[in-house]
Design a protein around this motif. Sequence first.
Motif, PDB file in Angstrom:
ATOM      1  N   VAL A 125       1.003  -1.138   0.036  1.00 47.35           N
ATOM      2  CA  VAL A 125       0.008  -0.215   0.037  1.00 47.35           C
ATOM      3  C   VAL A 125       1.047   1.194   0.006  1.00 47.35           C
ATOM      4  CG1 VAL A 125      -1.826   1.361   1.249  1.00 47.35           C
ATOM      5  CG2 VAL A 125      -1.896  -1.212   1.192  1.00 47.35           C
ATOM      6  N   LEU A 126       0.988   1.785  -1.206  1.00 47.26           N
ATOM      7  CA  LEU A 126       1.798   3.040  -1.137  1.00 47.26           C
ATOM      8  C   LEU A 126       1.308   4.383  -0.600  1.00 47.26           C
ATOM      9  CD1 LEU A 126       3.039   2.123  -4.775  1.00 47.26           C
ATOM     10  CD2 LEU A 126       4.437   1.794  -2.842  1.00 47.26           C
ATOM     11  N   ASP A 127       0.048   4.537  -0.742  1.00 47.39           N
ATOM     12  CA  ASP A 127      -0.505   5.731  -0.205  1.00 47.39           C
ATOM     13  C   ASP A 127      -2.049   5.704   0.122  1.00 47.39           C
ATOM     14  OD1 ASP A 127      -0.616   8.298   0.639  1.00 47.39           O
ATOM     15  OD2 ASP A 127       0.315   9.039  -0.963  1.00 47.39           O
ATOM     16  N   HIS A 128      -2.482   6.372   0.786  1.00 48.49           N
ATOM     17  CA  HIS A 128      -4.118   6.756   0.806  1.00 48.49           C
ATOM     18  C   HIS A 128      -4.148   8.209   0.570  1.00 48.49           C
ATOM     19  CE1 HIS A 128      -8.089   5.742   3.352  1.00 48.49           C
ATOM     20  NE2 HIS A 128      -8.374   6.457   2.263  1.00 48.49           N
ATOM     21  N   ILE A 129      -4.974   8.604  -0.413  1.00 47.22           N
ATOM     22  CA  ILE A 129      -5.320   9.798  -0.679  1.00 47.22           C
ATOM     23  C   ILE A 129      -6.900  10.194  -0.249  1.00 47.22           C
ATOM     24  CG2 ILE A 129      -5.441  11.704  -2.544  1.00 47.22           C
ATOM     25  CD1 ILE A 129      -2.466  10.854  -2.065  1.00 47.22           C
ATOM     26  N   ILE A 130      -6.876  11.412   0.304  1.00 40.45           N
ATOM     27  CA  ILE A 130      -8.348  11.816   0.594  1.00 40.45           C
ATOM     28  C   ILE A 130      -8.367  13.021  -0.376  1.00 40.45           C
ATOM     29  CG2 ILE A 130      -9.927  13.131   2.110  1.00 40.45           C
ATOM     30  CD1 ILE A 130      -8.365  11.516   4.350  1.00 40.45           C
ATOM     31  N   VAL A 131      -9.374  13.120  -1.290  1.00 40.90           N
ATOM     32  CA  VAL A 131      -9.736  14.012  -2.115  1.00 40.90           C
ATOM     33  C   VAL A 131     -10.795  14.989  -2.110  1.00 40.90           C
ATOM     34  CG1 VAL A 131      -9.952  14.203  -4.675  1.00 40.90           C
ATOM     35  CG2 VAL A 131      -8.797  12.390  -3.950  1.00 40.90           C
ATOM     36  N   THR A 132     -10.449  16.278  -2.141  1.00 38.24           N
ATOM     37  CA  THR A 132     -11.456  17.166  -1.973  1.00 38.24           C
ATOM     38  C   THR A 132     -11.458  18.035  -3.673  1.00 38.24           C
ATOM     39  OG1 THR A 132     -10.403  19.032  -1.140  1.00 38.24           O
ATOM     40  CG2 THR A 132     -11.578  17.502   0.354  1.00 38.24           C
ATOM     41  N   GLU A 133     -12.602  19.043  -3.533  1.00 39.06           N
ATOM     42  CA  GLU A 133     -12.571  19.817  -4.930  1.00 39.06           C
ATOM     43  C   GLU A 133     -11.237  20.434  -5.136  1.00 39.06           C
ATOM     44  OE1 GLU A 133     -15.692  22.765  -7.054  1.00 39.06           O
ATOM     45  OE2 GLU A 133     -16.115  22.216  -4.944  1.00 39.06           O
ATOM     46  N   LYS A 134     -10.432  20.859  -4.313  1.00 34.86           N
ATOM     47  CA  LYS A 134      -9.401  21.963  -4.555  1.00 34.86           C
ATOM     48  C   LYS A 134      -8.148  21.398  -3.821  1.00 34.86           C
ATOM     49  CE  LYS A 134     -12.275  25.851  -4.899  1.00 34.86           C
ATOM     50  NZ  LYS A 134     -12.327  26.294  -6.161  1.00 34.86           N
ATOM     51  N   ALA A 135      -8.101  20.229  -2.880  1.00 34.49           N
ATOM     52  CA  ALA A 135      -7.011  19.961  -2.284  1.00 34.49           C
ATOM     53  C   ALA A 135      -6.955  18.502  -2.160  1.00 34.49           C
ATOM     54  CB  ALA A 135      -6.793  20.641  -1.228  1.00 34.49           C
ATOM     55  N   TYR A 136      -5.807  18.069  -1.553  1.00 29.76           N
ATOM     56  CA  TYR A 136      -5.877  16.444  -1.023  1.00 29.76           C
ATOM     57  C   TYR A 136      -5.020  16.337   0.333  1.00 29.76           C
ATOM     58  CZ  TYR A 136      -1.044  16.101  -3.137  1.00 29.76           C
ATOM     59  OH  TYR A 136       0.005  16.479  -3.171  1.00 29.76           O
ATOM     60  N   PHE A 137      -5.091  15.229   0.759  1.00 24.08           N
ATOM     61  CA  PHE A 137      -4.464  14.680   1.938  1.00 24.08           C
ATOM     62  C   PHE A 137      -3.771  13.215   1.581  1.00 24.08           C
ATOM     63  CE2 PHE A 137      -3.884  12.398   5.848  1.00 24.08           C
ATOM     64  CZ  PHE A 137      -2.958  13.233   6.496  1.00 24.08           C
ATOM     65  N   SER A 138      -2.676  13.412   1.888  1.00 23.78           N
ATOM     66  CA  SER A 138      -1.812  11.947   1.519  1.00 23.78           C
ATOM     67  C   SER A 138      -1.520  11.521   2.885  1.00 23.78           C
ATOM     68  CB  SER A 138      -0.493  12.430   0.624  1.00 23.78           C
ATOM     69  OG  SER A 138       0.116  11.251   0.784  1.00 23.78           O
ATOM     70  N   PHE A 139      -1.640  10.340   3.030  1.00 21.45           N
ATOM     71  CA  PHE A 139      -1.237   9.580   4.297  1.00 21.45           C
ATOM     72  C   PHE A 139       0.417   9.377   4.238  1.00 21.45           C
ATOM     73  CE2 PHE A 139      -5.533   8.679   4.984  1.00 21.45           C
ATOM     74  CZ  PHE A 139      -5.864   8.097   6.225  1.00 21.45           C
ATOM     75  N   ALA A 140       0.776   9.136   3.164  1.00 17.24           N
ATOM     76  CA  ALA A 140       2.131   8.876   3.104  1.00 17.24           C
ATOM     77  C   ALA A 140       3.010  10.084   3.278  1.00 17.24           C
ATOM     78  CB  ALA A 140       2.562   8.300   1.545  1.00 17.24           C
ATOM     79  N   ASP A 141       2.652  11.066   2.767  1.00 22.43           N
ATOM     80  CA  ASP A 141       3.403  12.559   2.737  1.00 22.43           C
ATOM     81  C   ASP A 141       3.213  12.930   4.052  1.00 22.43           C
ATOM     82  OD1 ASP A 141       3.644  12.477   0.229  1.00 22.43           O
ATOM     83  OD2 ASP A 141       2.248  14.066  -0.256  1.00 22.43           O
ATOM     84  N   ASP A 142       2.186  12.602   5.018  1.00 21.81           N
ATOM     85  CA  ASP A 142       1.919  13.163   6.442  1.00 21.81           C
ATOM     86  C   ASP A 142       2.655  11.989   7.268  1.00 21.81           C
ATOM     87  OD1 ASP A 142       0.742  15.516   7.448  1.00 21.81           O
ATOM     88  OD2 ASP A 142      -0.424  14.105   8.533  1.00 21.81           O
ATOM     89  N   GLY A 143       3.090  11.046   6.804  1.00 23.81           N
ATOM     90  CA  GLY A 143       3.791  10.051   7.805  1.00 23.81           C
ATOM     91  C   GLY A 143       2.848   8.957   8.547  1.00 23.81           C
ATOM     92  N   LEU A 144       1.721   8.850   7.746  1.00 23.93           N
ATOM     93  CA  LEU A 144       0.678   8.148   8.631  1.00 23.93           C
ATOM     94  C   LEU A 144       0.649   6.530   8.220  1.00 23.93           C
ATOM     95  CD1 LEU A 144      -2.257  10.539   9.025  1.00 23.93           C
ATOM     96  CD2 LEU A 144      -0.589   9.601  10.827  1.00 23.93           C
ATOM     97  N   LEU A 145       1.635   6.270   7.079  1.00 25.10           N
ATOM     98  CA  LEU A 145       1.417   4.831   6.531  1.00 25.10           C
ATOM     99  C   LEU A 145       2.571   4.266   6.828  1.00 25.10           C
ATOM    100  CD1 LEU A 145      -0.369   3.789   4.445  1.00 25.10           C
ATOM    101  CD2 LEU A 145       1.109   4.388   2.657  1.00 25.10           C
TER     102      LEU A 145
END
Length: 145
Positions: A125-145
């Motif tokens: 599992v390389l990442d989990h992304i939460i998508v909204t209309e204008k932005a996103y949150f990355s579990f990998a980028d935030d160190g949650l993976l």
Amino acid sequence: MTIVAALELGRRRNDGSTLSRKRITSSSSVFEVLQPIIGDLSHEEFWVIYLNNSNRILEKQQLSKGGITGTLVDVRLVLKTALALNAVGIILAHNHPSGTLKPSKSDKQLTQKLKVAAASLDVKVLDHIIVTEKAYFSFADDGLL
């Protein structure tokens, strides 16, 4: 003549599919792929991107479609498709119609559950992304993976 035509059609098909396979290089490239699909929906959807060894997309698949505040995910279906496609990596993604980028407790639990299950099958599992209309949150980028 029929065999030559069939071989040529096969060659053209292979050339086209290779060119159309987008390579995932970062969380922003995942956002670029999925934002047009789920970024502005009024309900939650959960998607999985299946990747080959070069991080090229084998398939994008909607796994579930839910209500305004949630959707259900079956871990077995995620992994069944990964095995069928010979995927070595997967990226999980879902949208938040509310526009909030903060992952919920259930988002974090599901990510860990899928990570452990996938690892037992040598799928990462390389990442989990939460998508909204204008932005996103990355579990990998935030160190949650």
